[in-house]
Scaffold this motif. Sequence first.
Motif, PDB file in Angstrom:
ATOM      1  N   VAL A  80     -96.390   1.856  45.459  1.00  0.00           N
ATOM      2  CA  VAL A  80     -97.205   0.626  45.467  1.00  0.00           C
ATOM      3  C   VAL A  80     -96.401  -0.660  45.649  1.00  0.00           C
ATOM      4  O   VAL A  80     -97.003  -1.711  45.887  1.00  0.00           O
ATOM      5  N   CYS A  81     -95.069  -0.603  45.540  1.00  0.00           N
ATOM      6  CA  CYS A  81     -94.276  -1.844  45.608  1.00  0.00           C
ATOM      7  C   CYS A  81     -93.565  -1.964  46.955  1.00  0.00           C
ATOM      8  O   CYS A  81     -92.988  -1.004  47.455  1.00  0.00           O
ATOM      9  N   ASP A  82     -93.591  -3.181  47.494  1.00  0.00           N
ATOM     10  CA  ASP A  82     -92.924  -3.464  48.768  1.00  0.00           C
ATOM     11  C   ASP A  82     -91.577  -4.138  48.568  1.00  0.00           C
ATOM     12  O   ASP A  82     -90.751  -4.155  49.482  1.00  0.00           O
ATOM     13  N   GLU A  83     -91.364  -4.765  47.419  1.00  0.00           N
ATOM     14  CA  GLU A  83     -90.115  -5.468  47.160  1.00  0.00           C
ATOM     15  C   GLU A  83     -89.820  -5.400  45.673  1.00  0.00           C
ATOM     16  O   GLU A  83     -90.698  -5.101  44.858  1.00  0.00           O
ATOM     17  N   PHE A  84     -88.551  -5.681  45.333  1.00  0.00           N
ATOM     18  CA  PHE A  84     -88.132  -5.563  43.935  1.00  0.00           C
ATOM     19  C   PHE A  84     -87.400  -6.820  43.482  1.00  0.00           C
ATOM     20  O   PHE A  84     -86.635  -7.423  44.240  1.00  0.00           O
TER      21      PHE A  84
END
Length: 672
Positions: free
Chosen positions: A514-518
């Motif tokens: 679900v995450c595109d960046e951190f």
Amino acid sequence: MITLKNVVLRRSSKVLLNGASVTINPGEKVGLVGRNGAGKSTLFALFNGTLHEDGGDFSCPRQWRLAQVAQNMPETDESASDFVVGGDTRLAELRETLTRVEAAHAADPDDHDIGMALAHAYTDLADAGEHDAVPRAQALILGLGFKVHELEQPVNSFSGGWRMRLQLARALMCPSDLLLLDEPTNHLDLDALVWLESWLQKYAGTMIVISHDREFLDAVTDVTLHIEHAGLTRYGGNYSKFEEMRALQLEQQQQAYTKQQDKIAHLQKFIDRFKAKASKAKQAQSRVKALERMEKVAPLLAEADFTFEFKEPGNIPNPMLSISDAAFGYVQEDAPPKVILTGVSRSVLAGQRIGILGANGQGKSTLVKTIAREMGALAGTVTEGKGLNIGYFAQQELDVLHPASNPLEHMVRLARDFAGTVRERSTEQDLRGFLGSFNFSGDMVKQPVGTMSGGEKARLVLAMMVWQRPNLLLLDEPTNHLDLATREALAVALNEFEGTLMLVSHDRALLRSVCDEFWLVGRGAVTDFDGDLDDYQRYLLDEAKRQRELAKEASRNAPPEPAPQVVAAAAPAPAPVPAPATSSREQRQREAEERQQRQERQKPLKRDLAKAEARLASASTEREALEVRLAQPLAPPEIAEAGKRLKALNDEISEIEELWLRLSDELQAASA
């Protein structure tokens, strides 16, 4: 080995296992999976001897030493180190033996036999690791995320989640032949989880683990036991392999069922047509007997998976919020504020999907709580976009539910609080219907929350959050009490959510999906993390190495008397901690540039490796299906054709495996 032969297990009047037979071999690492309520914990009770089978035969070697995580909250003034050392049951037994022999020797010092027994007692203690028991215990404690200065603190001084970590360390301390772990990752952050995986991969005994973390199961298990419909099925392989084999099995079962139904319909049609005709009565009767003898294939009973969705937000401001030169932390009574993060300047834009990474204690929850208005910024500004509507899921959210109230009462209160602002006025029937979509149906809407399981409470919190139609989701460890099916439903819902997401989680499958960046929270700052979760795990290992060097340096410079400093130097890596203040901005920039260069070198290799893995999975699935087909009666031409294809698949799989190994080596070299 552990064997179950036609075992029957009941809980009250409910039959959880009926005629289950399975063997677990010494040294196997087993994942026990199944839906909530299927009987996993009851089977654990059989393994640990607190429950006996209601039928059939169960056997486990009597000489095996068992270790498992105690579920009670420890209440003791013992130090953390002493509490974990107490988990070494063999050491405790030998210490008791030594005490008895020493007392006997004091009473009769000239008895030769007692003198020999005393010598043996000292030798046995040395062989059991008496000399390094404390360092071993502290290595476990530090690996699970504690700090060096906490090693000698009393157990009662820690919060509930940290005390459960000490229970886990105590279980790992035991020199066991059989290790039972029931949801061991629930109270762990990602850094402690990575350490635990590494420890369990080296564990030499037999292990059986219940977990809803698919990546954890994949990393530490090589056998999967699946409980379903009162049956127990063994699959060779980790959880991902189990899913593949299970899907193929269900597909074959459905095909066999459909084929048999066609045959039954054909026989029944003949019987109905000719049973009254004298000339055909005999043939009709033979078909009736054929139907009676036929072993029926069970239909594929698809279990109703839990699904839900977030409604489209009423409006989505852009930016959602802006943080300018802020300091985050918390206010202390009779002391200056505790500053955890400084110089935070970030913007959260509409549609961003941010995973928040960082070691325990570095400030992830502080960041999220401040954005969620649970805490105020100590300095700087946090500017919200017009119409910002936050949906906040906190770890402690389960505790703030009213234990005496039921789900319907919670929803009625929520509807009253938000009347005219977020949703139109809702009737009780509307709220009942909404709760039904979260599997709170019938009498469950009137069941007191205090009597519900952790998973049911988490579902209620999700329902309350969804009802508010947020445009910014702040989720802090939302999966701790969710089973695999609900985790997958959450991942699907989050991927379809049209607002903005900020997620803290140790569930790597959820983070990946679900995450595109951190963002990385650590060393007192919030920065972009240029990499994926695999890069982050390598970063944790690098930080652990750096921490070991700091501990060694501290031990060299420290006065000789304090033992914990020396122990910390010998212990494996604790969780990452902030770097010394002397770390320069230029150094961080160089590290970021090096990470970026590594990423560029790794990208084509990762892409080729993913393609190879996909080809390998496809070819392996086809090979398994072909092997199943060859086990069935076939005509000679079909056997020849299938055999030819099987040989081609084996050759192809060998080539792909060689390619995969070469690419893996190249990727490892590029990561250096």
